[in-house]
Scaffold this motif. Structure first.
Motif, mmCIF file in Angstrom:
data_model
loop_
_atom_site.group_PDB
_atom_site.id
_atom_site.type_symbol
_atom_site.label_atom_id
_atom_site.label_comp_id
_atom_site.label_asym_id
_atom_site.label_seq_id
_atom_site.Cartn_x
_atom_site.Cartn_y
_atom_site.Cartn_z
ATOM 1 N N ASP A 158 -62.320 23.385 45.114
ATOM 2 C CA ASP A 158 -62.419 23.046 43.697
ATOM 3 C C ASP A 158 -61.588 21.794 43.422
ATOM 4 O O ASP A 158 -60.800 21.366 44.239
ATOM 5 N N ALA A 159 -61.783 21.252 42.230
ATOM 6 C CA ALA A 159 -61.129 19.991 41.870
ATOM 7 C C ALA A 159 -59.740 20.179 41.287
ATOM 8 O O ALA A 159 -59.090 19.203 40.919
ATOM 9 N N GLY A 160 -59.274 21.391 41.182
ATOM 10 C CA GLY A 160 -57.956 21.631 40.603
ATOM 11 C C GLY A 160 -58.048 21.942 39.127
ATOM 12 O O GLY A 160 -59.108 22.297 38.608
ATOM 13 N N THR A 161 -56.938 21.758 38.425
ATOM 14 C CA THR A 161 -56.850 22.204 37.041
ATOM 15 C C THR A 161 -57.088 21.107 36.010
ATOM 16 O O THR A 161 -57.139 21.399 34.819
ATOM 17 N N TRP A 162 -57.235 19.843 36.435
ATOM 18 C CA TRP A 162 -57.482 18.781 35.458
ATOM 19 C C TRP A 162 -58.824 19.052 34.779
ATOM 20 O O TRP A 162 -59.823 19.300 35.452
ATOM 21 N N PRO A 163 -58.869 18.979 33.455
ATOM 22 C CA PRO A 163 -60.093 19.338 32.733
ATOM 23 C C PRO A 163 -61.328 18.530 33.145
ATOM 24 O O PRO A 163 -61.287 17.303 33.206
ATOM 25 N N ASN A 164 -62.387 19.244 33.464
ATOM 26 C CA ASN A 164 -63.740 18.718 33.678
ATOM 27 C C ASN A 164 -63.936 17.872 34.936
ATOM 28 O O ASN A 164 -64.964 17.221 35.073
ATOM 29 N N LEU A 165 -62.994 17.864 35.871
ATOM 30 C CA LEU A 165 -63.204 17.084 37.097
ATOM 31 C C LEU A 165 -64.408 17.569 37.895
ATOM 32 O O LEU A 165 -64.994 16.797 38.656
ATOM 33 N N SER A 166 -64.788 18.810 37.709
ATOM 34 C CA SER A 166 -65.955 19.323 38.435
ATOM 35 C C SER A 166 -67.230 18.561 38.076
ATOM 36 O O SER A 166 -68.205 18.599 38.820
ATOM 37 N N ALA A 167 -67.215 17.817 36.965
ATOM 38 C CA ALA A 167 -68.369 16.982 36.611
ATOM 39 C C ALA A 167 -68.630 15.918 37.673
ATOM 40 O O ALA A 167 -69.731 15.383 37.764
ATOM 41 N N LEU A 168 -67.615 15.617 38.490
ATOM 42 C CA LEU A 168 -67.764 14.601 39.536
ATOM 43 C C LEU A 168 -68.356 15.160 40.830
ATOM 44 O O LEU A 168 -68.463 14.437 41.823
ATOM 45 N N ALA A 169 -68.762 16.413 40.825
ATOM 46 C CA ALA A 169 -69.301 17.050 42.033
ATOM 47 C C ALA A 169 -70.428 16.256 42.700
ATOM 48 O O ALA A 169 -70.486 16.200 43.927
ATOM 49 N N SER A 213 -71.018 11.502 48.952
ATOM 50 C CA SER A 213 -70.228 10.882 50.011
ATOM 51 C C SER A 213 -68.758 11.197 49.850
ATOM 52 O O SER A 213 -68.051 10.510 49.128
ATOM 53 N N ARG A 214 -68.278 12.193 50.515
ATOM 54 C CA ARG A 214 -66.859 12.536 50.432
ATOM 55 C C ARG A 214 -65.988 11.393 50.921
ATOM 56 O O ARG A 214 -64.952 11.114 50.340
ATOM 57 N N VAL A 215 -66.373 10.695 51.927
ATOM 58 C CA VAL A 215 -65.562 9.603 52.451
ATOM 59 C C VAL A 215 -65.476 8.447 51.453
ATOM 60 O O VAL A 215 -64.395 7.943 51.165
ATOM 61 N N THR A 216 -66.600 8.027 50.892
ATOM 62 C CA THR A 216 -66.608 6.920 49.933
ATOM 63 C C THR A 216 -65.800 7.273 48.697
ATOM 64 O O THR A 216 -64.968 6.495 48.250
ATOM 65 N N ALA A 217 -66.021 8.452 48.147
ATOM 66 C CA ALA A 217 -65.311 8.853 46.937
ATOM 67 C C ALA A 217 -63.818 8.950 47.197
ATOM 68 O O ALA A 217 -63.005 8.499 46.404
ATOM 69 N N ARG A 218 -63.437 9.487 48.339
ATOM 70 C CA ARG A 218 -62.016 9.657 48.642
ATOM 71 C C ARG A 218 -61.318 8.320 48.781
ATOM 72 O O ARG A 218 -60.180 8.149 48.361
ATOM 73 N N SER A 219 -61.993 7.338 49.362
ATOM 74 C CA SER A 219 -61.351 6.041 49.589
ATOM 75 C C SER A 219 -60.991 5.352 48.286
ATOM 76 O O SER A 219 -60.050 4.582 48.229
ATOM 77 N N PHE A 220 -61.719 5.634 47.207
ATOM 78 C CA PHE A 220 -61.459 4.960 45.943
ATOM 79 C C PHE A 220 -60.499 5.727 45.045
ATOM 80 O O PHE A 220 -59.668 5.138 44.370
ATOM 81 N N CYS A 221 -60.583 7.020 45.045
ATOM 82 C CA CYS A 221 -59.910 7.796 44.004
ATOM 83 C C CYS A 221 -58.424 7.995 44.242
ATOM 84 O O CYS A 221 -57.712 8.368 43.333
ATOM 85 N N ARG A 222 -57.920 7.751 45.414
ATOM 86 C CA ARG A 222 -56.501 8.008 45.666
ATOM 87 C C ARG A 222 -55.716 6.706 45.632
ATOM 88 O O ARG A 222 -55.732 5.918 46.553
ATOM 89 N N SER A 223 -55.044 6.455 44.559
ATOM 90 C CA SER A 223 -54.168 5.288 44.508
ATOM 91 C C SER A 223 -52.769 5.723 44.885
ATOM 92 O O SER A 223 -52.447 6.899 44.916
ATOM 93 N N ASN A 235 -53.329 14.927 43.946
ATOM 94 C CA ASN A 235 -53.339 15.607 45.240
ATOM 95 C C ASN A 235 -54.482 16.612 45.336
ATOM 96 O O ASN A 235 -55.157 16.705 46.359
ATOM 97 N N ALA A 236 -54.709 17.364 44.249
ATOM 98 C CA ALA A 236 -55.813 18.333 44.244
ATOM 99 C C ALA A 236 -57.160 17.622 44.343
ATOM 100 O O ALA A 236 -58.047 18.045 45.092
ATOM 101 N N LEU A 237 -57.304 16.524 43.599
ATOM 102 C CA LEU A 237 -58.548 15.761 43.638
ATOM 103 C C LEU A 237 -58.791 15.187 45.023
ATOM 104 O O LEU A 237 -59.898 15.269 45.562
ATOM 105 N N GLU A 238 -57.757 14.625 45.630
ATOM 106 C CA GLU A 238 -57.896 14.067 46.977
ATOM 107 C C GLU A 238 -58.317 15.146 47.980
ATOM 108 O O GLU A 238 -59.192 14.917 48.814
ATOM 109 N N ALA A 239 -57.715 16.316 47.883
ATOM 110 C CA ALA A 239 -58.074 17.417 48.786
ATOM 111 C C ALA A 239 -59.520 17.854 48.569
ATOM 112 O O ALA A 239 -60.247 18.126 49.532
ATOM 113 N N TRP A 240 -59.964 17.900 47.308
ATOM 114 C CA TRP A 240 -61.349 18.271 47.001
ATOM 115 C C TRP A 240 -62.316 17.236 47.539
ATOM 116 O O TRP A 240 -63.318 17.561 48.189
#
Length: 135
Positions: free
Chosen positions: A102-113, A119-129, A90-95
């Motif tokens: 921010d990407a939330g508390t999962w370690p090192n997700l900020s590396a995906l900045a 492309s926020r739209v492209t990335a969001r469409s894939f990452c939320r299962s 949920n935090a990743l999807e919101a980011w």
């Protein structure tokens, strides 16, 4: 000058993705395919008696961002509960959607900045299962 899309950290994470392994028991699975690029990730988990992830295996056919994302999941999933994973998703999807800074508390997700900037739209469409709680 624009920042590079595939940073050294993204490429390092992608290269460190563990290969798929055979689990002695599969308690849950998920598969996601990106409608944008066709990348696929299939994950299976073995749960401990406490319902937390005891082992994770992934089969990943994706670009460096998908591989890096899967690598981050593999590095942090063991010991996590369904609630932990759901909260992180949920935090990743919101980011990715621009609803969070921010990407939330999962370690090192900020590396995906760079993916977020590209492309926020492209990335969001894939990452939320679609997550389903374990039975």
């Amino acid at each position: 000058m624009n920042a590079p899309l595939y940073t050294t950290e993204i490429l390092r994470l992608a290269a460190s993705l563990p290969g798929p392994m055979t689990l002695d028991r599969i308690d849950g699975s998920a598969e996601q395919r990106s409608p944008i690029c066709g990348s696929t990730i299939r994950a299976v988990v073995k749960l401990g008696d406490d319902g937390r992830i005891e082992a994770l295996s992934q089969e990943v056919h994706a670009c460096a961002f998908g591989q890096a994302s899967a690598s981050l999941l593999a590095a942090g999933a063991v010991g996590r509960s369904f609630e932990d994973i759901s909260e992180a998703a949920n935090a990743l999807e919101a980011w990715l959607g621009g609803d969070r800074d921010d990407a939330g508390t999962w370690p090192n997700l900020s590396a995906l900045a760079p993916a977020v900037r590209a492309s926020r739209v492209t990335a969001r469409s894939f990452c939320r299962s679609r997550l389903s709680p374990p039975p």
